[in-house]
Design an enzyme around this catalytic site. Sequence first.
Site, PDB file in Angstrom:
ATOM      1  CB  ILE A 237      -5.200  -9.628   4.790  1.00  0.00           C
ATOM      2  CG1 ILE A 237      -3.844  -9.851   4.083  1.00  0.00           C
ATOM      3  CG2 ILE A 237      -6.408 -10.456   5.389  1.00  0.00           C
ATOM      4  CD1 ILE A 237      -4.600 -12.016   3.623  1.00  0.00           C
TER       5      ILE A 237
ATOM      6  NE  ARG B  82      -7.447  -3.269   1.832  1.00  0.00           N
ATOM      7  CZ  ARG B  82      -7.724  -3.396   2.187  1.00  0.00           C
ATOM      8  NH1 ARG B  82      -9.269  -3.703   1.747  1.00  0.00           N
ATOM      9  NH2 ARG B  82      -8.445  -4.990   2.553  1.00  0.00           N
ATOM     10  CG  LEU B  83      -1.892  -4.405  -3.903  1.00  0.00           C
ATOM     11  CD1 LEU B  83      -2.347  -3.976  -5.083  1.00  0.00           C
ATOM     12  CD2 LEU B  83      -0.562  -4.675  -3.603  1.00  0.00           C
ATOM     13  CB  ALA B  84      -7.894  -5.267  -1.675  1.00  0.00           C
TER      14      ALA B  84
ATOM     15  CB  SER C 235      10.426 -11.932  -3.707  1.00  0.00           C
ATOM     16  OG  SER C 235      11.616 -11.936  -5.009  1.00  0.00           O
TER      17      SER C 235
ATOM     18  NE  ARG D 143      25.449  -3.191 -13.862  1.00  0.00           N
ATOM     19  CZ  ARG D 143      26.413  -3.439 -13.066  1.00  0.00           C
ATOM     20  NH1 ARG D 143      26.883  -4.512 -12.314  1.00  0.00           N
ATOM     21  NH2 ARG D 143      28.021  -2.779 -13.241  1.00  0.00           N
TER      22      ARG D 143
ATOM     23  CB  CYS E 171      -1.093  -0.353   1.442  1.00  0.00           C
ATOM     24  SG  CYS E 171      -2.220  -1.269   1.199  1.00  0.00           S
TER      25      CYS E 171
ATOM     26  CB  THR F 208      23.738  -3.274  -7.179  1.00  0.00           C
ATOM     27  OG1 THR F 208      24.921  -3.000  -7.002  1.00  0.00           O
ATOM     28  CG2 THR F 208      23.259  -4.968  -7.427  1.00  0.00           C
TER      29      THR F 208
ATOM     30  CG  ASN G 193       3.032  -0.558   2.500  1.00  0.00           C
ATOM     31  OD1 ASN G 193       2.892  -1.537   1.975  1.00  0.00           O
ATOM     32  ND2 ASN G 193       4.233  -0.325   2.695  1.00  0.00           N
ATOM     33  N   GLY G 194       1.878  -3.335   4.778  1.00  0.00           N
ATOM     34  CA  GLY G 194       2.160  -4.163   4.679  1.00  0.00           C
ATOM     35  C   GLY G 194       1.362  -5.227   5.015  1.00  0.00           C
ATOM     36  CD  GLU G 195      -0.570  -8.505   3.691  1.00  0.00           C
ATOM     37  OE1 GLU G 195      -1.132  -8.813   4.347  1.00  0.00           O
ATOM     38  OE2 GLU G 195      -0.631  -7.564   2.673  1.00  0.00           O
TER      39      GLU G 195
END
Length: 598
Positions: A54, A50-52, A341, A319, A2, A316, A75-77
């Site tokens: 949960i 918001r990026l939903a 990831s 790239r 988010c 770095t 922002n986060g989980e």
Amino acid sequence: MCGILALLGCSDASHAKRVRVLELSRRLRHRGPDWSGLYQSGNAFIAHQRLAIIDPTSGDQPLFNEDKSIVVSVNGEIYNHEELRRGLKSHNFRTGSDCEVIAHLYEEHGEEFVNMLDGMFSIVLLDTRDGSFIAARDAIGITSLYIGWGLDGSVWFASEMKALNDDCERFEAFPPGHIYSSKQGGLRRWYNPLWYPENIPATPYDPLVLRRAFENAVIKRLMTDVPFGVLLSGGLDSSLVAAVASRHLAGTNAAKLYGAQLHSFCVGLEGSPDLKAAREVADYLGTLHHEFHFTVQDGIDALEDVIYHVETYDVTSIRASTPMFLMSRKIKSLGVKMVLSGEGSDEIFGGYLYFHKAPDKQEFHEETCRKIKALHMYDCLRANKSTSAWGLEARVPFLDKEFINVAMDIDPDRKMVRPEEGRIEKWILRKAFDDKENPYLPQHILYRQKEQFSDGVGYSWIDGLKAHAAEHVTDMMLENAKYVFPHNTPSTKEAFYYRMIFERFFPQNAARLTVPGGPSVACSTAKAVEWDAAWSNHLDPSGRAALGVHASAYTDKHKTSSHLPKLTVTTGLGTSLENTSGTLMGDTIPAREVTIQG
């Protein structure tokens, strides 16, 4: 991921200031395209994009306690939110959001609640009862956060620099593992693990303990109400993430909603090492694999967007961010909103090839500590912002707090490279998952040599970047770089080129200071460059700069003005073709990289 923007304690509570906060918050909408929220209490403003992931239907932010006196933007989980809820039975919850527990935890425990959170997070919390506020960032800095100060005495917090650099007199990266308290008047570190002072641990290596800790880290990150997948380069780290996730996906809520077959994603130049290895791992694990190709020109065309979104001029990071940025757009187009990831493993286990030259276990351990502490400026910044640019969330199991505690408590002598004993880089991690009866991975993948992401997508990617920079930066420009850029003076044409782009977007001196500098070889810190005298002549963050270690290491023939290998072929027409990317044929060689002589 988010987007957070908070303006607290400003001298102006007018409608015009509210409009300005909304305008700045829109600069973060790429991070959270699903909903926008803005809360105002007097001269305090908290905005959220918001990026939903949960509870997509009811978890819009800001979030509140029962009487709305505590306001939270996150922002986060929070992976342990269900456990924390069970300890808050006297409280009423309005949503299923994992972040709602924070408002109630603050009521019960005050500012000390932060250490109870297991997850990745950037938090801004306003207590309207007395006007006090706090901000906090997760232990390692997986999520991005900045702090700024206005001339009117205001304090700003934002997920990205672009939301506050025009309005703050001064700003800087919010340090990971810290909390800012208006009551206590500044920053203090809340994250104090045993490894932080860099004392040498002595716990014996137990492969099963290490394996269980990592499996637990992956399992808790399968918490999602939206489609997800795993980034798979075919290297050790991402392959282990994929292997563990595929084993434990069945029975999760995600599997019930979207099926038990794991999606995997890889990006690379045509014929790159990563594409081949990832395809093999995907076939072995039975994932639904998605392979994305890009050309050197595709990457070059994206550089300005990448630097704007990632907010760095570090060579770095740029790239590696570019292919990740391109891949994230493709992944989001498939309807996927979250990926696992493999960042963090190389820092914890000394996986970078320069660790082969660590003189003793003390130097080895101290370097791993330095690398972990700096992750928020490099790999975490890349992974967070390259994906967030397209509204995609990246989760990193190797940076789980408990897993780090287990891994960093192992006697570092067991992590050191010992060729005479058959121990290569990250040997203890490889050995922990070397299960002959129930293999996690094929042996040659489990013991594949380390490839940095910017190398693994195709060696001609870096070579092409250097050639492109050489076309736009003259020798005279580089010679005078120390006068134009006295701070973190670029030492190569590639670094100079990135710096020019960065300065166009972020001209403030405070912006320059957010980016680290110093000599590096194969992603080392400046201190580790001292381990081998030959490295001082090959200061390049590519893994191929680890002379005498990498199978495709640079050689003296790379010492051209553009730092590129040159291949000359005589044709039947009596002309010579000089290819500065190191490969002769293929779509990845732009026409301008070939010159005709004679």
